[in-house]
Motif scaffolding. Structure first.
Motif, mmCIF file in Angstrom:
data_model
loop_
_atom_site.group_PDB
_atom_site.id
_atom_site.type_symbol
_atom_site.label_atom_id
_atom_site.label_comp_id
_atom_site.label_asym_id
_atom_site.label_seq_id
_atom_site.Cartn_x
_atom_site.Cartn_y
_atom_site.Cartn_z
ATOM 1 N N ASP A 1 2.324 -3.776 1.345
ATOM 2 C CA ASP A 1 3.299 -3.056 0.518
ATOM 3 C C ASP A 1 2.702 -2.686 -0.835
ATOM 4 O O ASP A 1 2.916 -1.567 -1.320
ATOM 5 C CB ASP A 1 4.542 -3.918 0.309
ATOM 6 C CG ASP A 1 5.561 -3.226 -0.576
ATOM 7 O OD1 ASP A 1 6.267 -2.326 -0.077
ATOM 8 O OD2 ASP A 1 5.646 -3.572 -1.770
ATOM 9 N N PHE A 2 1.938 -3.601 -1.422
ATOM 10 C CA PHE A 2 1.391 -3.345 -2.757
ATOM 11 C C PHE A 2 0.453 -2.141 -2.751
ATOM 12 O O PHE A 2 0.614 -1.215 -3.561
ATOM 13 C CB PHE A 2 0.649 -4.588 -3.251
ATOM 14 C CG PHE A 2 0.004 -4.407 -4.597
ATOM 15 C CD1 PHE A 2 0.759 -4.440 -5.751
ATOM 16 C CD2 PHE A 2 -1.367 -4.188 -4.703
ATOM 17 C CE1 PHE A 2 0.169 -4.261 -7.003
ATOM 18 C CE2 PHE A 2 -1.963 -4.007 -5.939
ATOM 19 C CZ PHE A 2 -1.195 -4.053 -7.091
ATOM 20 N N PHE A 3 -0.505 -2.128 -1.845
ATOM 21 C CA PHE A 3 -1.469 -1.031 -1.845
ATOM 22 C C PHE A 3 -0.875 0.265 -1.310
ATOM 23 O O PHE A 3 -1.243 1.358 -1.776
ATOM 24 C CB PHE A 3 -2.730 -1.418 -1.070
ATOM 25 C CG PHE A 3 -3.628 -2.360 -1.830
ATOM 26 C CD1 PHE A 3 -4.295 -1.923 -2.962
ATOM 27 C CD2 PHE A 3 -3.792 -3.676 -1.432
ATOM 28 C CE1 PHE A 3 -5.112 -2.784 -3.682
ATOM 29 C CE2 PHE A 3 -4.615 -4.542 -2.145
ATOM 30 C CZ PHE A 3 -5.273 -4.091 -3.272
ATOM 31 N N ASN A 4 0.042 0.170 -0.355
ATOM 32 C CA ASN A 4 0.723 1.386 0.090
ATOM 33 C C ASN A 4 1.549 1.986 -1.034
ATOM 34 O O ASN A 4 1.601 3.210 -1.208
ATOM 35 C CB ASN A 4 1.625 1.077 1.294
ATOM 36 C CG ASN A 4 0.840 0.895 2.578
ATOM 37 O OD1 ASN A 4 -0.214 1.490 2.758
ATOM 38 N ND2 ASN A 4 1.350 0.066 3.478
ATOM 39 N N ASN B 1 2.866 5.907 -4.916
ATOM 40 C CA ASN B 1 3.575 6.001 -6.201
ATOM 41 C C ASN B 1 2.668 5.657 -7.377
ATOM 42 O O ASN B 1 3.137 5.169 -8.405
ATOM 43 C CB ASN B 1 4.798 5.069 -6.204
ATOM 44 C CG ASN B 1 5.770 5.402 -5.098
ATOM 45 O OD1 ASN B 1 6.200 6.542 -4.967
ATOM 46 N ND2 ASN B 1 6.106 4.411 -4.287
ATOM 47 N N GLY B 2 1.379 5.916 -7.202
ATOM 48 C CA GLY B 2 0.424 5.586 -8.257
ATOM 49 C C GLY B 2 0.626 6.374 -9.532
ATOM 50 O O GLY B 2 0.181 5.947 -10.606
ATOM 51 N N VAL C 1 -5.176 1.161 1.597
ATOM 52 C CA VAL C 1 -4.840 0.446 2.820
ATOM 53 C C VAL C 1 -3.978 1.352 3.670
ATOM 54 O O VAL C 1 -2.976 1.888 3.208
ATOM 55 C CB VAL C 1 -4.095 -0.863 2.507
ATOM 56 C CG1 VAL C 1 -3.647 -1.543 3.788
ATOM 57 C CG2 VAL C 1 -4.978 -1.803 1.711
ATOM 58 N N LYS C 2 -4.377 1.522 4.935
ATOM 59 C CA LYS C 2 -3.610 2.370 5.843
ATOM 60 C C LYS C 2 -2.409 1.606 6.397
ATOM 61 O O LYS C 2 -2.515 0.453 6.719
ATOM 62 C CB LYS C 2 -4.496 2.852 6.998
ATOM 63 C CG LYS C 2 -5.652 3.708 6.525
ATOM 64 C CD LYS C 2 -6.474 4.191 7.715
ATOM 65 C CE LYS C 2 -7.641 5.054 7.255
ATOM 66 N NZ LYS C 2 -8.464 5.538 8.372
#
Length: 259
Positions: free
Chosen positions: A147-150, A155-156, A258-259
């Motif tokens: 969840d964090f990397f997605n 939403n970066g 991360v995919k």
């Protein structure tokens, strides 16, 4: 002592899988092969675990138990790496430490404060309790890191905007961390809220089948439920903290996807 199950009698459950596979085929759910492989792996792995655990529990050697605990934690770390697809040696150690620290904290509480065991590495307590904790920890870390990397990938812009307004990296990442940790421990909260009403959980059921009185089984279950929540929260938070240190460059930009 629970009554033994004659191994061939397990086939009765396997027979009832056949209509489920027909329904899956009719609904075009293309997971029949995956389900068969998963059940086959589970069957073989558990049979093998049953064989060598018999010897480990009989031997009950402190150093063997510690070695097996390290093996279990390493297996947990490899599973997380496989699921989140971050092939980095440092990431393995980050996962390993994030899983091991909460585990040791909870095992100390169990062995020293709750049960007052003479041997804190007694296999009868160490292995099953550690197994439950690590399995729960594994799921929490996978949820949190994915969840964090997605979230960072999609939403970066909001993170970069916060940085542009003068926020520090940790300040800008705070909502991302909060969301990921919350998703990780939500299942534990839902389980605690419904335990005893919707279901009788694993440890309590095992204690009762093993001949323990219900009030003893309940106290063990309360302890393990709180332990699972603690480890799920701490392991997820610790792993995210390590990732923030390692996977962001000197300009506070995330280096991986991360995919």
């Amino acid at each position: 002592m629970a009554q033994d199950i004659f191994l061939p009698n397990l086939l009765y459950f396997f027979i009832f899988l056949i209509p489920i596979f027909f329904i899956m085929k009719y609904l075009e759910i293309n997971m029949i092969t995956r389900v068969i492989k998963a059940i086959s792996r589970m069957f073989i792995q558990l049979i093998l675990v049953g064989i060598y655990l018999k010897y480990i529990l009989t031997l009950n050697n402190t150093w063997v138990n510690i070695l097996y605990l390290g093996f279990m934690t390493s297996a947990c770390a490899f599973t997380v790496i496989r699921d989140v697809k971050i092939n980095d040696l440092k990431f393995f150690f980050m996962v390993f430490i994030s899983a091991l620290i909460p585990l040791l904290i909870n095992m100390f509480i169990f062995s020293e404060l709750l049960l007052n065991l003479k041997d804190p590495f007694d296999a009868i307590y160490l292995i099953p309790i550690s197994g439950m904790i690590l399995g729960n920890t594994l799921n929490g870390m996978i949820i949190a890191i994915n969840d964090f990397f997605n979230n960072m990938n999609t939403n970066g812009e909001s993170y970069l905007l916060s940085l542009s307004f003068g926020a520090t990296k940790l300040e800008a990442l705070k909502p991302f961390i909060a969301q990921s940790v919350t998703l990780a421990f939500k299942p534990s909260v839902a389980t605690m809220a419904n335990v005893g009403i919707v279901s009788l959980p694993g440890m309590m059921t095992g204690q009762i089948l093993g001949g323990s009185l219900p009030d003893v089984a309940i106290k063990y279950q309360i302890a393990i439920m709180i332990a699972l929540f603690i480890t799920r929260f701490l392991s997820s938070f610790t792993l995210l903290y390590f990732c923030i240190i390692h996977f962001f460059d000197k300009y506070s930009i995330c280096k991986i996807k991360v995919k």
